[in-house]
Design a protein around this motif. Structure first.
Motif, PDB file in Angstrom:
ATOM      1  N   ARG A 208      10.086  -6.286  -1.955  1.00  0.00           N
ATOM      2  CA  ARG A 208      10.088  -6.896  -0.624  1.00  0.00           C
ATOM      3  C   ARG A 208      11.189  -6.359   0.271  1.00  0.00           C
ATOM      4  N   THR A 209      11.897  -5.321  -0.168  1.00  0.00           N
ATOM      5  CA  THR A 209      12.951  -4.709   0.637  1.00  0.00           C
ATOM      6  C   THR A 209      12.411  -3.431   1.264  1.00  0.00           C
TER       7      THR A 209
ATOM      8  N   VAL B 239       0.877  -1.168   0.000  1.00  0.00           N
ATOM      9  CA  VAL B 239       0.000   0.000   0.000  1.00  0.00           C
ATOM     10  C   VAL B 239       0.916   1.221   0.000  1.00  0.00           C
ATOM     11  N   VAL B 240       1.048   1.859  -1.141  1.00  0.00           N
ATOM     12  CA  VAL B 240       2.073   2.890  -1.293  1.00  0.00           C
ATOM     13  C   VAL B 240       1.591   4.231  -0.754  1.00  0.00           C
ATOM     14  N   GLU B 241       0.559   4.810  -1.367  1.00  0.00           N
ATOM     15  CA  GLU B 241       0.143   6.158  -0.979  1.00  0.00           C
ATOM     16  C   GLU B 241      -1.261   6.435  -1.496  1.00  0.00           C
ATOM     17  N   GLY B 242      -1.829   7.522  -1.040  1.00  0.00           N
ATOM     18  CA  GLY B 242      -3.120   7.991  -1.521  1.00  0.00           C
ATOM     19  C   GLY B 242      -3.012   9.430  -1.970  1.00  0.00           C
ATOM     20  N   ARG B 243      -4.001   9.874  -2.712  1.00  0.00           N
ATOM     21  CA  ARG B 243      -3.982  11.266  -3.163  1.00  0.00           C
ATOM     22  C   ARG B 243      -5.408  11.776  -3.304  1.00  0.00           C
ATOM     23  N   ALA B 244      -5.558  13.072  -3.151  1.00  0.00           N
ATOM     24  CA  ALA B 244      -6.829  13.774  -3.354  1.00  0.00           C
ATOM     25  C   ALA B 244      -7.967  13.150  -2.563  1.00  0.00           C
ATOM     26  N   LEU B 245      -7.712  12.723  -1.326  1.00  0.00           N
ATOM     27  CA  LEU B 245      -8.771  12.162  -0.494  1.00  0.00           C
ATOM     28  C   LEU B 245      -9.697  13.280  -0.012  1.00  0.00           C
ATOM     29  N   PRO B 246     -10.954  12.985   0.209  1.00  0.00           N
ATOM     30  CA  PRO B 246     -11.865  14.020   0.705  1.00  0.00           C
ATOM     31  C   PRO B 246     -11.626  14.294   2.193  1.00  0.00           C
TER      32      PRO B 246
ATOM     33  N   SER C 149      -9.375  18.371   6.999  1.00  0.00           N
ATOM     34  CA  SER C 149      -8.422  17.336   6.643  1.00  0.00           C
ATOM     35  C   SER C 149      -8.993  15.979   7.033  1.00  0.00           C
ATOM     36  N   SER C 150      -8.173  14.946   6.960  1.00  0.00           N
ATOM     37  CA  SER C 150      -8.572  13.600   7.365  1.00  0.00           C
ATOM     38  C   SER C 150      -7.391  12.935   8.035  1.00  0.00           C
ATOM     39  N   ASP C 151      -7.671  11.828   8.743  1.00  0.00           N
ATOM     40  CA  ASP C 151      -6.638  11.005   9.368  1.00  0.00           C
ATOM     41  C   ASP C 151      -6.739   9.606   8.768  1.00  0.00           C
ATOM     42  N   PRO C 152      -6.272   9.421   7.531  1.00  0.00           N
ATOM     43  CA  PRO C 152      -6.565   8.185   6.799  1.00  0.00           C
ATOM     44  C   PRO C 152      -5.672   7.011   7.201  1.00  0.00           C
ATOM     45  N   TYR C 153      -6.274   5.843   7.140  1.00  0.00           N
ATOM     46  CA  TYR C 153      -5.525   4.592   7.213  1.00  0.00           C
ATOM     47  C   TYR C 153      -6.204   3.605   6.276  1.00  0.00           C
TER      48      TYR C 153
ATOM     49  N   TRP D 110      -1.796  11.231  10.134  1.00  0.00           N
ATOM     50  CA  TRP D 110      -2.630  12.267  10.729  1.00  0.00           C
ATOM     51  C   TRP D 110      -2.616  13.524   9.867  1.00  0.00           C
ATOM     52  N   ARG D 111      -3.806  14.093   9.711  1.00  0.00           N
ATOM     53  CA  ARG D 111      -4.007  15.378   9.028  1.00  0.00           C
ATOM     54  C   ARG D 111      -3.358  15.406   7.646  1.00  0.00           C
ATOM     55  N   SER D 112      -3.808  14.536   6.784  1.00  0.00           N
ATOM     56  CA  SER D 112      -3.257  14.493   5.423  1.00  0.00           C
ATOM     57  C   SER D 112      -4.338  14.018   4.463  1.00  0.00           C
ATOM     58  N   LEU D 113      -4.393  14.673   3.311  1.00  0.00           N
ATOM     59  CA  LEU D 113      -5.266  14.232   2.232  1.00  0.00           C
ATOM     60  C   LEU D 113      -4.466  13.544   1.135  1.00  0.00           C
ATOM     61  N   SER D 114      -3.154  13.489   1.287  1.00  0.00           N
ATOM     62  CA  SER D 114      -2.288  12.767   0.348  1.00  0.00           C
ATOM     63  C   SER D 114      -1.307  11.935   1.166  1.00  0.00           C
ATOM     64  N   PRO D 115      -1.807  10.925   1.882  1.00  0.00           N
ATOM     65  CA  PRO D 115      -0.954  10.181   2.816  1.00  0.00           C
ATOM     66  C   PRO D 115       0.030   9.277   2.082  1.00  0.00           C
ATOM     67  N   PHE D 116       1.186   9.068   2.697  1.00  0.00           N
ATOM     68  CA  PHE D 116       2.151   8.074   2.219  1.00  0.00           C
ATOM     69  C   PHE D 116       2.302   7.010   3.300  1.00  0.00           C
ATOM     70  N   TRP D 117       2.006   5.772   2.937  1.00  0.00           N
ATOM     71  CA  TRP D 117       2.166   4.664   3.882  1.00  0.00           C
ATOM     72  C   TRP D 117       3.427   3.849   3.581  1.00  0.00           C
ATOM     73  N   GLY D 118       3.553   3.363   2.342  1.00  0.00           N
ATOM     74  CA  GLY D 118       4.727   2.589   1.959  1.00  0.00           C
ATOM     75  C   GLY D 118       4.860   1.296   2.743  1.00  0.00           C
ATOM     76  N   GLU D 119       3.732   0.695   3.135  1.00  0.00           N
ATOM     77  CA  GLU D 119       3.772  -0.529   3.938  1.00  0.00           C
ATOM     78  C   GLU D 119       3.552  -1.750   3.050  1.00  0.00           C
ATOM     79  N   GLU D 120       4.307  -2.795   3.342  1.00  0.00           N
ATOM     80  CA  GLU D 120       4.300  -3.997   2.500  1.00  0.00           C
ATOM     81  C   GLU D 120       3.889  -5.209   3.319  1.00  0.00           C
ATOM     82  N   TYR D 121       3.075  -6.070   2.712  1.00  0.00           N
ATOM     83  CA  TYR D 121       2.591  -7.263   3.384  1.00  0.00           C
ATOM     84  C   TYR D 121       2.668  -8.454   2.426  1.00  0.00           C
ATOM     85  N   THR D 122       2.868  -9.625   2.984  1.00  0.00           N
ATOM     86  CA  THR D 122       2.721 -10.868   2.229  1.00  0.00           C
ATOM     87  C   THR D 122       1.396 -11.486   2.645  1.00  0.00           C
TER      88      THR D 122
END
Length: 687
Positions: A292-293, A11-18, A25-29, A46-58
């Motif tokens: 995966r790195t 899950v890389v990032e989001g953009r233009a969230l409502p 603003s929003s506190d997206p997850y 917290w407080r972002s409409l263009s969040p960056f997560w960069g989290e990886e899962y198997t």
């Protein structure tokens, strides 16, 4: 369709969230679901409409799964979290492209009628009778239905059974076939509500052909009402996803290790080279390795199939000269940024250290003013800074708390080469081209150019105002009014050890600026408590056993009276992440001592003198007796060659003073022992 066993999801990032909050603003997850089961959740940004997560899962997928869904929600401290939108990928869509997905996908609105789950058990029969054909549908039970009521349950009906998600009806319905074309069989489940309309729980539908040839009998997955997929047109924002389906190459990698993997890499490299597909083959392995790195410092450091295949590819296509050139380019690619960082770090050097170097520079220049020794003043400083600080930190970063573990042998070899190059620069090229380091010859032009930059760097380093106090207050790294970070943390005050429970933590909103660490019950709360940054003496990680909670740190502060206070905070980020350093690997509650304790250091020096006082007395008494001997008298008379009466007199005077110091030490030692005895009698002092 190929069977899918696992999926690498990022899950890389989001953009233009409502905006969902009153703050605009929003506190997206984001949560990840396989069918109806939540398998992963990202952190909240917290407080972002263009969040960056960069989290990886198997994600391990059952062979009969139907869809993979990503829901983006807005976290609320009060009430339920708001749903922003979702992305749903069917099993067929995921398996259609073996290369996976790497793109922006618009979020779709979440329709409650489409959010169905669970299964229903049916037994259907087609019966022939005198009155015609009859369809008998035995509705037995259902399981794992969606909760539609605030209680977390539903009131599902064929016949209404209240407050359950696992109803058992055991009812038989008989339906006469009407004249005309055969009709499909649809069984719908609804949640009965006393007030308002009933809620849809799901449905199953069977076409006439299935009813006639293979009547249903067993568990069937509930489906939403058929409807066209609604496109929000990007009004709900978009989510960037990266997915990599496990492939035969991934399976081969899992099944091999060591020499076996080396042989596999050799065979694969030759196979794809022979087919002219080496480029796509290596690109696939590279993308998979990158996906995966999570730590860039470990990229391609393991003996993965990608690393081994690239190694065999280079052996098969490059000559030794080409490999040498590539290695030199790689080394230069690391060395250049290192030198840039060093020569650009003047402003980050502590003022006390710069003043010490300035004094060292002046003293050496006074001692060796000759033109042939013009480099000595630089070498004195670079000998400490480069040979005893920069080069060792590069060679063994773990000893300087730059890494948690020692580097593997391959990385260690690269660090050794870099450390030697930095050491040569610190020596100002005095031994360049000498000795056994012939491998450095291609680096000479770069090293010579860097030496000129280092001289200028050392000149800037000692160009500091001499009136500044070496032990003065540290300058602020950021302006006092600037908020560096803010967000919710769990806080707990210092209490007796018997009360150290996880339930004593309270959720508070924190602000960290260059001047204070402040907190309140919520971002909009008017009353704030503040801790001046200048009062903070230590920030350290706490052992998990203290509170049975992970990622807890203690903030040690000192008030105006010198009393220490401790506040415990539970963090969201890993304390081993960048920017979260620690002075101990883990500490227990209250386990901290000020590293700058003049009293303790003075006592240590004093003890050392006490231990050596007898040896000093013997040495200087012996020297004094020798000065009083007839040979000494001959020295004083100038009989012995090279005698200097003034020097001998100075030695006697120094010996006498040392004897007086030793006598003072004896008296001080006796007083110290008496004080210790009085303390033992009166008991320990209060805080």
């Amino acid at each position: 369709m190929a069977k899918i066993s696992s999926l690498n999801v990022r899950v890389v990032e989001g953009r233009a969230l409502p905006a969902k909050d009153v703050s605009g603003s929003s506190d997206p997850y984001c949560i990840v679901k396989v069918d109806d089961e939540v398998v992963a959740r990202t952190a909240t940004v917290w407080r972002s409409l263009s969040p960056f997560w960069g989290e990886e899962y198997t994600v391990h997928l059952p062979l009969d799964f139907h869809h993979l869904a990503f829901y983006v929600l807005d976290e609320d401290t009060v009430g339920h979290d708001d749903i922003i939108g979702k992305i749903s990928l069917s099993r067929e869509a995921i398996a259609a492209d073996p290369r996976g997905i790497d793109s922006w996908i618009n979020l779709s609105p979440v329709d409650p009628d489409a959010e169905v789950q669970g299964e229903i058990y049916l037994a259907v029969q087609m019966l022939e009778g005198v009155q015609g054909r009859c369809l008998r549908c035995h509705v037995l039970k259902a399981r794992d239905l969606a909760p539609r009521d605030i209680s977390g349950t539903s009131d599902p009906f064929a016949r209404t059974i209240k407050k359950t998600r696992f109803p058992h009806w055991d009812e038989v319905l008989e339906l006469r076939e009407m004249p005309g074309a055969p009709s499909p069989l649809r069984v719908e489940l609804w949640d009965w509500d006393m007030v308002g309309k009933n809620d849809f729980l799901g449905m199953v539908e069977f076409p006439p052909k299935v009813l006639q040839q293979n009547p249903p009998n067993g568990w069937f997955r509930l489906l939403p009402f058929p409807r066209a997929e609604e496109d929000s047109g990007g009004s709900l924002g978009a989510l960037r996803l990266k997915e990599d389906v496990s492939s035969p190459l991934a399976v081969l990698e899992e099944l091999t290790s060591g020499d076996c993997r080396q042989d596999l890499a050799t065979k694969l490299a030759k196979l794809f080279l022979g087919q002219g597909l080496a480029g796509p083959f290596l690109d696939y392995l590279t993308r998979r390795e990158l996906a995966r790195t999570t730590d860039p410092n470990t990229l391609f450091r393991s003996n993965s199939l990608a690393s081994k295949s690239m190694e065999q590819f280079m052996k098969g296509t490059s000559s030794e000269e080409h490999v040498r050139e590539a290695s030199l380019g790689l080394l230069m690619g690391y060395l250049g940024p290192i030198v840039d960082a060093i020569v650009g770090s003047v402003g980050r050097c502590p003022p006390a250290m710069r003043l010490a170097f300035k004094q060292l520079h002046r003293r050496v220049e006074e001692r060796f003013p000759q033109d042939e020794h013009k480099d000595v003043k630089y070498l004195a400083i670079s000998g400490f800074l480069f040979l005893r600080f920069f080069a060792p930190a590069i060679l063994t970063p773990k000893l300087f708390d730059l890494r948690d573990h020692h580097a593997d042998p391959q990385t260690g070899r690269s660090l050794l080469l870099l450390a030697k190059a930095v050491q040569s620069i610190g020596n100002l090229g005095q031994q360049l081209g000498q000795g056994k380091e012939l491998w450095m010859a291609p680096l000479h032009p770069f090293l010579l150019q860097s030496i000129l930059r280092v001289r200028d760097f050392l000149d800037q380093l000692v160009d500091v105002d001499g009136e500044e106090e070496a032990g003065g207050p540290a300058r602020a790294l950021v302006p006092p009014s600037v908020t560096v970070r803010e967000g919710y943390l769990l806080k707990r005050k210092e209490e007796p050890a018997s009360l150290a429970t996880r339930f004593a933590f309270k959720k508070r909103y924190f602000w960290l600026s260059g001047e204070t660490l402040s907190y309140a019950k919520s971002p909009d709360w008017q009353m704030r408590s503040s801790i001046p940054v200048s009062h903070i003496r230590a920030v350290e990680r706490v052992d998990e056993g203290a509170f049975q909670l992970p990622q807890v740190m203690q903030v040690v502060t000192q008030d105006g009276s010198g009393t220490l206070h401790t506040t415990y905070l539970q963090c969201k980020a890993e304390l081993s992440a960048a920017g979260c350093s620690h002075t101990h690997s883990a500490v227990t509650l209250g386990d901290w001592s000020d590293p700058l304790d003049p009293d303790a250091e003075t006592q240590m020096v004093y003890r050392q003198l006490l231990l050596g006082r007898d040896q000093l007395r013997m040495k200087f008494l012996e020297d004094f007796n020798m000065d009083s001997s007839p040979e000494a008298d001959m020295e004083d008379s100038g009989v012995m060659e090279g005698a200097c009466p003034d020097a001998l007199a100075g030695q006697r005077e120094a010996a006498s003073r040392l004897l007086e110091v030793l006598e003072d030490l004896d008296r001080a030692h006796e007083e110290f022992q008496q004080q210790e005895q009085r303390k033992a009698v009166s008991g320990p002092r209060g805080p």
